[in-house]
Design a protein around this motif. Structure first.
Motif, short mmCIF file in Angstrom:
data_model
loop_
_atom_site.label_atom_id
_atom_site.label_comp_id
_atom_site.label_asym_id
_atom_site.label_seq_id
_atom_site.Cartn_x
_atom_site.Cartn_y
_atom_site.Cartn_z
N ASP A 105 0.68 -1.32 -0.11
CA ASP A 105 0.03 -0.03 -0.05
C ASP A 105 0.92 1.17 -0.09
N GLY A 106 2.09 1.11 0.21
CA GLY A 106 2.87 2.41 0.39
C GLY A 106 3.26 2.92 -0.90
N GLU A 107 4.41 3.80 -0.73
CA GLU A 107 4.62 4.48 -2.13
C GLU A 107 5.49 3.55 -3.07
N ALA A 108 5.88 4.23 -4.08
CA ALA A 108 6.21 3.20 -5.24
C ALA A 108 7.75 2.80 -4.73
N SER A 109 8.55 3.46 -3.90
CA SER A 109 9.63 3.20 -3.68
C SER A 109 9.82 2.07 -2.81
N GLY A 110 8.61 1.56 -2.54
CA GLY A 110 8.72 0.32 -1.33
C GLY A 110 8.85 -0.92 -2.49
N ALA A 111 8.77 -0.86 -3.40
CA ALA A 111 8.65 -1.81 -4.31
C ALA A 111 9.78 -2.85 -4.17
N LYS A 112 11.04 -2.22 -4.03
CA LYS A 112 12.16 -3.04 -3.91
C LYS A 112 12.63 -3.57 -2.43
N ARG A 113 11.88 -3.25 -1.35
CA ARG A 113 11.97 -3.67 -0.14
C ARG A 113 12.26 -5.32 0.05
N PRO A 114 13.39 -5.74 0.40
CA PRO A 114 13.47 -7.13 0.71
C PRO A 114 12.51 -7.37 1.88
N ALA A 115 11.77 -8.54 1.67
CA ALA A 115 10.97 -9.13 2.81
C ALA A 115 11.78 -9.39 4.10
N HIS A 116 12.77 -10.06 4.07
CA HIS A 116 13.42 -10.46 5.30
C HIS A 116 14.05 -9.08 6.03
N ALA A 117 14.32 -8.07 5.06
CA ALA A 117 14.68 -6.81 5.84
C ALA A 117 13.54 -6.10 6.56
N VAL A 118 12.27 -6.18 5.88
CA VAL A 118 11.14 -5.65 6.50
C VAL A 118 10.75 -6.21 7.89
N ALA A 119 10.96 -7.62 7.48
CA ALA A 119 10.28 -8.35 8.84
C ALA A 119 11.44 -7.98 10.16
N ALA A 120 12.67 -7.95 9.65
CA ALA A 120 13.72 -7.41 10.86
C ALA A 120 13.54 -6.19 11.37
N VAL A 121 13.17 -5.31 10.51
CA VAL A 121 12.71 -3.88 11.10
C VAL A 121 11.44 -4.19 11.95
N VAL A 122 10.57 -4.84 11.55
CA VAL A 122 9.13 -4.88 12.35
C VAL A 122 9.65 -5.68 13.43
N ASP A 123 10.38 -6.70 13.59
CA ASP A 123 10.80 -7.29 14.71
C ASP A 123 11.43 -6.10 15.65
N LEU A 124 12.42 -5.53 15.22
CA LEU A 124 13.13 -4.63 16.10
C LEU A 124 12.20 -3.55 16.73
N LEU A 125 11.31 -3.09 15.73
CA LEU A 125 10.34 -2.15 16.34
C LEU A 125 9.55 -2.54 17.52
N GLU A 126 9.08 -3.90 17.08
CA GLU A 126 8.23 -4.45 18.12
C GLU A 126 8.98 -4.75 19.42
N ASP A 127 10.05 -4.95 19.45
CA ASP A 127 11.25 -5.45 20.44
C ASP A 127 11.17 -3.72 21.03
N CYS A 128 11.44 -2.96 20.42
CA CYS A 128 11.29 -1.67 21.33
C CYS A 128 10.06 -1.20 22.22
N ARG A 129 9.07 -1.49 21.40
CA ARG A 129 7.62 -1.20 21.97
C ARG A 129 7.51 -2.20 23.39
N THR A 130 8.01 -3.17 23.28
CA THR A 130 8.02 -4.15 24.34
C THR A 130 8.68 -3.46 25.65
N ARG A 131 10.07 -3.21 25.19
CA ARG A 131 10.91 -2.61 25.99
C ARG A 131 10.32 -1.17 26.59
N HIS A 132 9.63 -0.38 25.82
CA HIS A 132 9.20 1.01 26.23
C HIS A 132 8.15 0.61 27.24
N THR A 133 7.08 -0.20 26.91
CA THR A 133 5.98 -0.71 27.75
C THR A 133 6.54 -1.44 29.13
#
Lengths: 498, 251
Positions: A268-296
């Motif tokens: 759903d994102g902008e066009a530049s998103g087309a090249k995003r490698p799936a594993h990198a996205v998943a890693a960023v999502v993991d990290l961000l969720e980790d950050c959220r758990t920490r902050h909670t």
């Protein structure tokens, strides 16, 4: 290599040299934090596997990373887990070696970071600090340590602030600003589709959260040791309020970023998103969720922080300051015991054992105790069986207040006159009189509601007059023996109004 | 005023307090009672009052649970005579146990700063024995060279320990016997284990124990001060920090 020996160093431009800059020392200290890692790699030269091709620098950093990535989360890394990870990394680096060698390499690295060979003492290095007059100074720090999870009892590995700083790369500035900056960078990188960098930035953000957490833990730990060592009047409440706001903002920001990343992932994102490698996205999502758990987690710690202060204040209320100085077990206890005669040593060991062993629930009658009990004189209970009907009888015996001290206090107050600040009243009085003046002021500030406590001998009214009014404007006492508010003491309501 | 139902909970909490191996993470009732102690002043005051009556003093209350220590005349107090009875130890062996306990603490927490940090510390039988013997050797050397030491006689506490051999193993099984100090150090560590103060450190070396957070709290909050105060009050000729050279190389 040749040197120009004609240069006269004494006449050189030393005065302007960067070594006098405080930031230079800060960078030196940061550099020293990496020294144990180099030592671990160097000393390995004596091992049988030294030339096998294991990259010990990488293994050290991987160990710290593995610890930090789960620090302060419910499933913190344990010693054996980190050994397992390093063993696997070692196997990948040098396939085909004996399994025992991998285990040995992993143990060597983790024990090195814990400084197990040095009995877990801090690493210590001497450096020349040109910015200070006494130039030589010793820098001591720890990288990893083991901690017992209080609720579960599991022994887990933790990284110190020093290790986190060294790993992040010597970032030595305000954590909150830094984190906000990291998030901005992350956001830009996500927009540009630079996922590797985005991942690195998210990791950095998570490490900064841990660092922040460690700072708070250190302040709470210091409070548990001595409640006066942390400024809970101003600095700490401000820090807590700021931190709570900060965590709120971060939680919001992380939620937005997560949404942004996920939108990109689902196309759903902008066009530049087309090249995003799936594993990198998943890693960023993991990290961000980790950050959220920490902050909670951090948020709940922040909410509890004030309770820690209040609990400690109650616990340490009547504790004499001397007991806060912990004796040196070898120097002040063990050696004196050994220098004593046998009887003294037995008694001292008994005292130590009684305190160190904790409570023993008696299960079976013990002959030695039975004999002791039968031989000992009948114990007269300290608590009277009949409580007196008149609670007035329960007040402290008046003999404990020395008349001379009361007169001293009366004279000290009379010589200054009311209204006055507590510090002024106390300034010229001797110790005993000063204590009475403080007690009288405290009593007048918050008289006990119970009948028996109503200034039984009229000591307070002798010192401060019949209708004392004591108020506080929040000014702190700046006196060595006392802490708390510098109360304003007036003889009556009218004076207070003035 | 606290009602009968709450008094029952007070009793339950005290029951947990004297079972040091129960954890708040595994026993939810314990956790609830600890939370109640921390949040309700009346409940805490009632618990404290009953504890005082039993001769128990609260050292800390948090996720670790409620850590209490007995006063000297409490029925819950531990005495070295208890070791003597349980292990059939004679007077010398009891003294050795007492010194071993001091040695364990001094080995685990070599400086006051180590007692302040909630970091896990390890102690091993051999290391503790070495530490104590190094201290005795130093004192023996001083006693030989200093004629004044005769004043306090030859009954110094360390002599029975130093006289006993460090390690004697049984012919069958090769285990340490009662004739060696390492046997007694291991016994004291086992007792500490039973008290929730230490536990064997699996996979971290032979005869090694983890010193638990509970032990650090007991030593830091109570034992170190109690022994230090006793020594300064009762032992005239003992001067702390004389020219202490014993723990060189400790750190």
């Amino acid at each position: 290599m040749t040197f120009n020996t004609s240069v006269d160093w004494a006449d050189g431009p030393v005065g302007d040299s960067v070594v006098f800059d405080r930031s230079f020392t800060a960078r030196m200290k940061t550099l020293l934090r990496t020294e144990p890692i180099h030592q671990i790699a160097d000393v390995a030269g004596q091992r049988s596997w030294a030339d096998a091709g294991f990259d010990l620098h990488t293994l050290c950093l991987a160990a710290i990373d593995a610890v930090v990535s789960r620090q302060r989360l419910p499933d913190e890394a344990t010693y054996s887990e980190v050994l397992g990870l390093l063993g696997e990394l070692a196997r990948r680096a040098v396939p085909g070696a004996d399994q025992r060698v991998y285990a040995e390499v992993a143990t060597y690295v983790v024990d090195g970071l814990l400084n197990t060979p040095g009995k877990s003492a801090p690493f210590g290095y001497d450096l020349i600090d040109y910015a200070r007059e006494s130039a030589a100074r010793r820098v001591e720090f720890t990288l990893l340590y083991e901690r017992e999870q209080r609720a579960t009892g599991t022994v887990v590995l933790n990284a110190t602030v020093d290790a986190i700083n060294a790993l992040i790369g010597g970032l030595d500035c305000d954590v909150e600003d830094e984190q906000a900056a990291v998030e901005l960078v992350l956001d830009r990188q996500l927009k540009q589709g630079k996922f590797d960098q985005a991942q690195a930035s998210a990791r950095m953000g998570s490490q900064l959260s841990i660092q922040y957490f460690e700072e708070l833990s250190a302040a709470l730990e210091a409070t548990r040791r001595d409640v006066r060592s942390v400024d809970w009047r101003e600095a700490m409440p401000q820090r807590l309020a700021r931190a709570i706001d900060h965590v709120g903002e971060r939680l919001h920001a992380e939620a937005q970023l997560l949404e942004h990343v996920r939108a990109g992932q689902s196309g759903d994102g902008e066009a530049s998103g087309a090249k995003r490698p799936a594993h990198a996205v998943a890693a960023v999502v993991d990290l961000l969720e980790d950050c959220r758990t920490r902050h909670t987690e951090l948020h709940s710690q922040l909410i509890d922080a004030r309770d820690t202060f209040l609990d400690e204040q109650v616990r340490q209320r009547f504790r004499p300051p001397a007991s806060l100085q912990t004796p040196d077990l070898a120097e002040d206890v063990l050696h004196p015991v050994l220098r004593g005669n046998r009887e003294q040593a037995e008694a001292a060991c008994e005292v130590f054992a009684a305190a160190a062993f904790g409570p023993c629930a008696p299960r079976l009658p013990r002959i030695s105790r039975l004999v002791d009990m039968m031989l000992s004189p009948r114990v007269v209970t300290a608590t009277p069986v009949h409580l007196p009907d008149d609670p007035g009888e329960l007040v402290d015996p008046p003999a404990s207040i020395v008349e001379a001290a009361v007169e001293g206090a009366v004279a000290a107050v009379a010589s200054i006159g009311l209204p006055a600040r507590l510090s002024t009243l106390v300034a010229n009085a001797d110790d005993a009189a000063a204590r009475l003046i403080v007690y009288a002021a405290l009593w007048a500030y918050a008289p006990s509601g119970e009948e028996g406590d109503q200034d039984p001998d009229g000591v307070a009214s002798r010192i401060l007059g019949p209708t004392p009014v004591v108020t506080s404007d929040g000014t702190a006492l700046a006196m060595p023996k006392w802490c708390g508010d510098d109360l304003v003491v007036a003889a009556n309501e009218q004076q207070t109004a003035e | 005023m606290i009602d009968i139902g709450h008094m029952q909970e007070v009793g339950q909490l005290i029951g947990f307090a004297v079972q040091p191996n129960v954890r708040t993470a595994t026993d939810l009732e314990y956790r609830r009672l600890v939370d109640q102690y921390r949040s309700k002043v009346e409940f805490a005051s009632a618990t404290d009052a009953v504890l005082t009556g039993l001769g128990l003093e609260v050292l800390s209350v948090d996720e670790l649970g409620i850590v209490v220590a007995p006063t000297r005349d409490s029925p819950f107090v531990f005495r070295l005579a208890d070791v003597g009875e349980a292990l059939r130890a004679d007077a010398d062996q009891r003294l050795i146990c007492g010194l071993a306990l001091l040695g364990i603490a001094a080995y685990g927490y070599p400086t006051p700063a180590d007692l302040e940090e909630a970091h896990v510390r390890y102690a091993d039988v051999q290391g503790i024995d070495d530490l104590l013997r190094a201290a005795f050797d130093e004192l023996a050397a001083r006693a030989d060279s200093d004629p004044d030491t005769d004043e306090y006689g030859m009954d110094e506490a360390w002599r029975p320990y130093r006289k006993m051999r460090s390690l004697v193993t049984s012919k069958r099984g090769g285990r340490p016997t009662k004739e060696c100090t390492q046997y007694w150090i291991a016994k004291v560590l086992e007792w500490l284990h039973g008290q929730g103060m230490a536990r064997p450190a699996a996979g971290r070396g032979e005869g090694r124990y983890v010193l638990n957070e509970r032990f650090r709290i007991h030593v830091r909050e109570l034992a170190a001060h109690a022994a230090y105060t006793y020594l300064t009050e009762h032992v005239d000729h003992i001067q702390t920090n004389p020219d202490g050279v014993v723990e060189e190389g400790e750190r």
